[in-house]
Design an enzyme around this catalytic site. Structure first.
Site, PDB file in Angstrom:
ATOM      1  N   LYS A  11      -0.006  64.840  41.558  1.00 34.30           N
ATOM      2  CA  LYS A  11      -0.657  64.511  42.658  1.00 34.30           C
ATOM      3  C   LYS A  11      -0.943  62.970  42.862  1.00 34.30           C
ATOM      4  O   LYS A  11      -0.237  62.306  42.333  1.00 34.30           O
ATOM      5  CB  LYS A  11      -1.894  65.418  42.772  1.00 34.30           C
ATOM      6  CG  LYS A  11      -1.411  66.897  42.301  1.00 34.30           C
ATOM      7  CD  LYS A  11      -2.381  67.899  42.662  1.00 34.30           C
ATOM      8  CE  LYS A  11      -1.986  69.345  42.532  1.00 34.30           C
ATOM      9  NZ  LYS A  11      -2.749  70.561  42.885  1.00 34.30           N
ATOM     10  N   GLU A  98      -1.193  71.355  49.646  1.00 37.88           N
ATOM     11  CA  GLU A  98      -1.707  70.469  50.207  1.00 37.88           C
ATOM     12  C   GLU A  98      -1.398  69.497  51.275  1.00 37.88           C
ATOM     13  O   GLU A  98      -1.864  69.074  52.147  1.00 37.88           O
ATOM     14  CB  GLU A  98      -2.274  69.324  48.753  1.00 37.88           C
ATOM     15  CG  GLU A  98      -3.118  70.025  47.915  1.00 37.88           C
ATOM     16  CD  GLU A  98      -3.118  69.668  46.461  1.00 37.88           C
ATOM     17  OE1 GLU A  98      -2.337  68.726  46.085  1.00 37.88           O
ATOM     18  OE2 GLU A  98      -3.683  70.463  45.660  1.00 37.88           O
ATOM     19  N   GLY A 174      -6.567  74.145  41.371  1.00 37.33           N
ATOM     20  CA  GLY A 174      -7.418  73.371  41.137  1.00 37.33           C
ATOM     21  C   GLY A 174      -8.984  74.032  40.888  1.00 37.33           C
ATOM     22  O   GLY A 174     -10.020  73.352  41.106  1.00 37.33           O
TER      23      GLY A 174
HETATM   24  P1  13P Z   1      -3.685  72.953  39.227  1.00 34.63           P
HETATM   25  O1  13P Z   1      -2.609  73.434  38.115  1.00 34.63           O
HETATM   26  O2  13P Z   1      -4.442  71.633  39.112  1.00 34.63           O
HETATM   27  O3  13P Z   1      -4.437  74.288  39.679  1.00 34.63           O
HETATM   28  O4  13P Z   1      -2.768  72.586  40.311  1.00 34.63           O
HETATM   29  C1  13P Z   1      -1.452  73.460  40.617  1.00 34.63           C
HETATM   30  C2  13P Z   1      -0.663  72.634  41.802  1.00 34.63           C
HETATM   31  O5  13P Z   1      -1.186  72.588  42.763  1.00 34.63           O
HETATM   32  C3  13P Z   1       0.454  72.505  41.163  1.00 34.63           C
HETATM   33  O6  13P Z   1       1.369  71.808  42.254  1.00 34.63           O
END
Ligand code: 13P
Length: 251
Positions: A11, A98, A174
């Protein structure tokens, strides 16, 4: 047969120097290991060329987290699929929740991105998944079906064969809330069924479907043990080499 894959999605984290350090740590950790899965790291654009060079003699492959929905030209700030491919990256994450939520990427935009990624030899890691309200209303199947139909099911069977799917329930991203292995297996089987209906059983059997959403070392094994869960797309736990390795070791 389909591949098992553990893919990281950094990210918007890590400066260039921090990203190089993380990729180096992971490369060192995996140097003597023989992972039973393909290992991919998804990095911001600015890391791609450096990290791709760094890991080129290792088992690690590199992915972008996005690409533009236009081929080239006057689109200030955008990065095209051709540019991503020129860095040595092999994959491109497309349709992350996102991007759908914060950057208004709709089915049509994502369809363009997939086509451009494929045209430039990138393998899309295409994300689908429902938000909390949709899960609570029992609409998760409807949502993922519309996402597939809206952006992918225009592809030929040959092109669809290059796609990796990632089911990421938005309520699990998340948040520390993970879908249970049963919940994930159920919808992964449904997704595979949709692919089979559209492209036939052989294409569906070859399609890797990853789970994403608070996947970590402690829950990866339980998730990956299911017949239709072919690995994970990992956010938070991909930001430390040891945490990410623990997930790779689940295979
Ligand atoms: P998390 O593993 O932080 O929950 O994020 C998952 C994700 O969006 C991977 O693309």
């Amino acid at each position: 047969m389909r591949k098992n894959i553990v893919a990281g999605n950094w990210k918007m984290n890590k400066t260039l120097q921090e990203g190089v350090a993380l990729a180096t740590d992971l490369k060192n950790l995996l140097a003597d290991a023989k992972p039973n899965c393909e290992v991919i790291i998804g990095t911001p654009f600015i890391h791609l060329a450096t990290v791709a060079e760094l890991v080129k003699d290792s088992c690690i492959k590199v992915s972008a987290e996005n690409c533009a929905d236009k081929e080239s030209g006057a689109y200030t700030g955008e990065v095209s699929a051709a540019m991503v491919a020129s860095t040595g990256a092999e994959y491109c994450i497309i349709g992350h929740s996102e991007r759908r939520a914060y950057y208004h990427e709709d089915y049509d935009i994502l369809r363009e991105k997939v086509q451009l990624a494929l045209a430039h030899g990138l393998k899309p890691i295409f994300c689908i998944g429902e938000v909390k309200e949709e899960r609570e209303a029992g609409k998760q199947n409807e949502v993922v079906k519309a996402q597939l139909e809206g952006s992918l099911f225009n592809l030929s069977a040959e092109d669809f064969g290059k796609i990796v799917l990632a089911y990421e329930p938005v309520w699990a991203i998340g948040t520390g809330l993970t879908a249970t292995p049963e919940q994930a297996q159920e919808i992964h089987a449904y997704i595979r069924g949709l692919v089979a209906e559209k492209y036939g059983q052989a294409v569906a059997d070859d399609c890797s479907i990853l789970y994403g959403g608070s996947c970590k070392g402690s829950n990866a094994k339980g998730l990956f043990a299911n017949p239709d869960i072919d690995g994970g797309l990992i956010g938070g736990a991909s930001l430390k080499a040891a945490d990410f390795k623990e997930i790779i070791d689940a295979f």
